[in-house]
Motif scaffolding. Sequence first.
Motif, short mmCIF file in Angstrom:
data_model
loop_
_atom_site.label_atom_id
_atom_site.label_comp_id
_atom_site.label_asym_id
_atom_site.label_seq_id
_atom_site.Cartn_x
_atom_site.Cartn_y
_atom_site.Cartn_z
N LEU A 96 4.01 -3.78 4.32
CA LEU A 96 4.17 -5.24 4.26
C LEU A 96 4.99 -5.70 5.45
O LEU A 96 5.78 -4.93 5.99
CB LEU A 96 4.90 -5.64 2.97
N VAL A 102 7.01 -12.79 0.44
CA VAL A 102 5.91 -12.24 -0.35
C VAL A 102 4.68 -13.13 -0.23
O VAL A 102 3.57 -12.66 0.06
CB VAL A 102 6.36 -12.10 -1.82
N ASN A 105 3.06 -12.91 3.13
CA ASN A 105 2.33 -11.64 3.25
C ASN A 105 0.95 -11.73 2.61
O ASN A 105 -0.04 -11.31 3.20
CB ASN A 105 3.12 -10.51 2.59
N PRO A 141 10.16 -8.57 1.14
CA PRO A 141 9.82 -7.24 0.61
C PRO A 141 11.02 -6.30 0.47
O PRO A 141 11.05 -5.49 -0.45
CB PRO A 141 8.83 -6.71 1.66
N ARG A 149 6.52 -3.74 -4.45
CA ARG A 149 5.95 -3.84 -3.09
C ARG A 149 4.48 -3.48 -3.11
O ARG A 149 3.66 -4.13 -2.46
CB ARG A 149 6.68 -2.90 -2.14
N VAL A 152 2.52 -6.33 -4.39
CA VAL A 152 2.31 -7.35 -3.36
C VAL A 152 1.18 -6.91 -2.43
O VAL A 152 0.29 -7.70 -2.09
CB VAL A 152 3.60 -7.59 -2.55
N ALA A 153 1.20 -5.63 -2.07
CA ALA A 153 0.15 -5.11 -1.18
C ALA A 153 -1.23 -5.24 -1.85
O ALA A 153 -2.22 -5.55 -1.19
CB ALA A 153 0.43 -3.66 -0.82
N ARG A 156 -2.22 -8.84 -1.71
CA ARG A 156 -2.65 -9.12 -0.34
C ARG A 156 -4.07 -8.60 -0.11
O ARG A 156 -4.90 -9.26 0.48
CB ARG A 156 -1.67 -8.47 0.64
N ILE B 119 2.26 -1.12 9.77
CA ILE B 119 2.03 -2.55 9.67
C ILE B 119 0.87 -2.96 10.57
O ILE B 119 0.03 -3.78 10.19
CB ILE B 119 3.34 -3.31 10.03
#
Lengths: 337, 216
Positions: A96, A102, A105, A141, A149, A152-153, A156, B119
């Motif tokens: 992230l 968040v 992201n 994050p 986390r 959240v990924a 996303r 990333i």
Amino acid sequence: MTEVFRLDRVSKKYINDGREFLALKDVSLSISEGEIFGIIGMSGAGKSTLVRTLNRLEDVTSGTISFYGQDLGSLNARDVRKVRRNIAMIFQSFNLLQQRSVLSNVMQPLRIAGVRGNERKEKALEMLRVVGLEDKKDEYPSRLSGGQRQRVAIARALASEPKVLLCDEATSALDPKMTSEILDLLKDINRTRKLTIVIITHEMSVVEKICDRVAIIDSGMLAEAGEVKSIFADPQSEAARKLVFPSNPFDPSEKDSRLIRLVFDGLSAGRPFIAELVEKTGHKVNILSANTRSVGGIGYGQMVLELPKGEEEQIIGFFKDRGLSVQEVKHSEQLHS
Amino acid sequence: MSSYIVEAIKNGIFETLQMTFFASLLSYVIGLPLGILLYSTSKGRILSNRPLNLIFGLIVNICRSLPFLILLVLLIPFTRFVTGSSIGTTASIVPLTVGAVPIVARMVESSLSEVSPGIIEAAVSMGASPIYIIVHFILPEATPSLLFGAAINISTVLGYSAMAGVIGGGGLGAIALQYGYYRYQKDVLWTTVTLLIIMVMTIQEGGNMIAKKARK
Ligand SMILES: Nc1ncnc2c1ncn2[C@@H]1O[C@H](COP(=O)(O)OP(=O)(O)O)[C@@H](O)[C@H]1O
Ligand SMILES: [Mg+2]
């Protein structure tokens, strides 16, 4: 069933300082729409390399990969970027943006796809609701736990409504409880959104818990692929047996005795076969290892037995008569596995 | 200290800040893109391009290996061409900028290199273009580190600006040289030196504070 990915004799060679390394050798696979497909293997087996060829983060050296019938190798850079929007990916280290909230992201893939401001925010919030983190939208994050986390990924990854989700060791950095929660979430998303999921892992427990089919990769080669249930019940390859069966059995008491492996499935797991054997025939066996696991809600078990000399055939006959799968096991295999 | 010297010092502070501000600004206008170019064209990066990387790397390294004083002298004709004069505050901004650009470029390159490859991989897997990745992933992630770098760069430019006083630039450096060195006015020398130290430290510490705040 619609085919999402088709790999045809895929090989990948890395060249580092003039030295060649064949990370994938002639791998052929097919992944169908809506399934959760596992790819399992020891560390260094080539799993990440394999999954990275699926969205062309890595180009193949030979062979072809098609995505919904489209040859990935034939696409130019611009078209590859378009295809990638349909193939989301999550990672072991979450990846992230640390410097972004968040919400920001989760909005990234939408922004890349050119979705407008307000709609972007709405969609991102909806995804955060799906993963149960709407209240964390303004956090950064670094203030979240590993499990959060990864959620959240996942939000996303889902934001751009991909057709497939690739997970490269997505739970390997998490503790068992968080792992379990993330796997439940993935299963749920698979069901409700009809999302095809490809899961890379080195842990059999992950495959057991949510995969429909699994491919076993060993030193860059496909050792075996099929329904998780049948591979657990009756692994064909050495690599599969190593993963399915326990790794620290007792040593056999004699060097030249015969060893067999009994495999139970859901129906036979409930019956006391060893007790029956002793009671009915008087033959005694030495149990070297035994374990059970639940795959897709059905109990599986396997047991390795050392047979007393001279009584082998009768004992094997006894188990076969009762419908159990009996396999011969070599001493070497037993010790090495 | 006589009042005209106090006036001169006040004026010197203003000139020093002026030189530092404009030279820093210009050196980032040129050095930031150059640093991004150095970073993204290097091996294994998103716009990897060996010839381009070698050429820019070479130019930056040559400029950076010249002592600033030599650069000042070498640049006199160029400065005259750009500003119409080779002395004064405005003229000093030219060599200060030229001297700071390679340092800024390398500093930016190094800040960007700290961004986690994961990333960038995530960005690539989302279907982002290289330019998008630089603007929306790499630069925001590198921001705290870029700010730390900026604090160092700006205070370096301030230090250099004092040196520019030697060949006719303005600012506190020129005052220190004129009154403190040529006329042996030790009090003026020490006052200007103290002021320079305070200014460098303020910039450095202030910059660090901002950078720390920026880190999430
Ligand atoms: N970029 C690379 N260059 C050279 N060798 C690599 C590269 N990436 C992976 N490998 C090698 O390929 C093999 C498989 O790696 P990987 O696919 O990451 O394995 P896994 O994910 O199964 O642990 C390893 O031996 C690794 O060292
Ligand atoms: Mg891996």
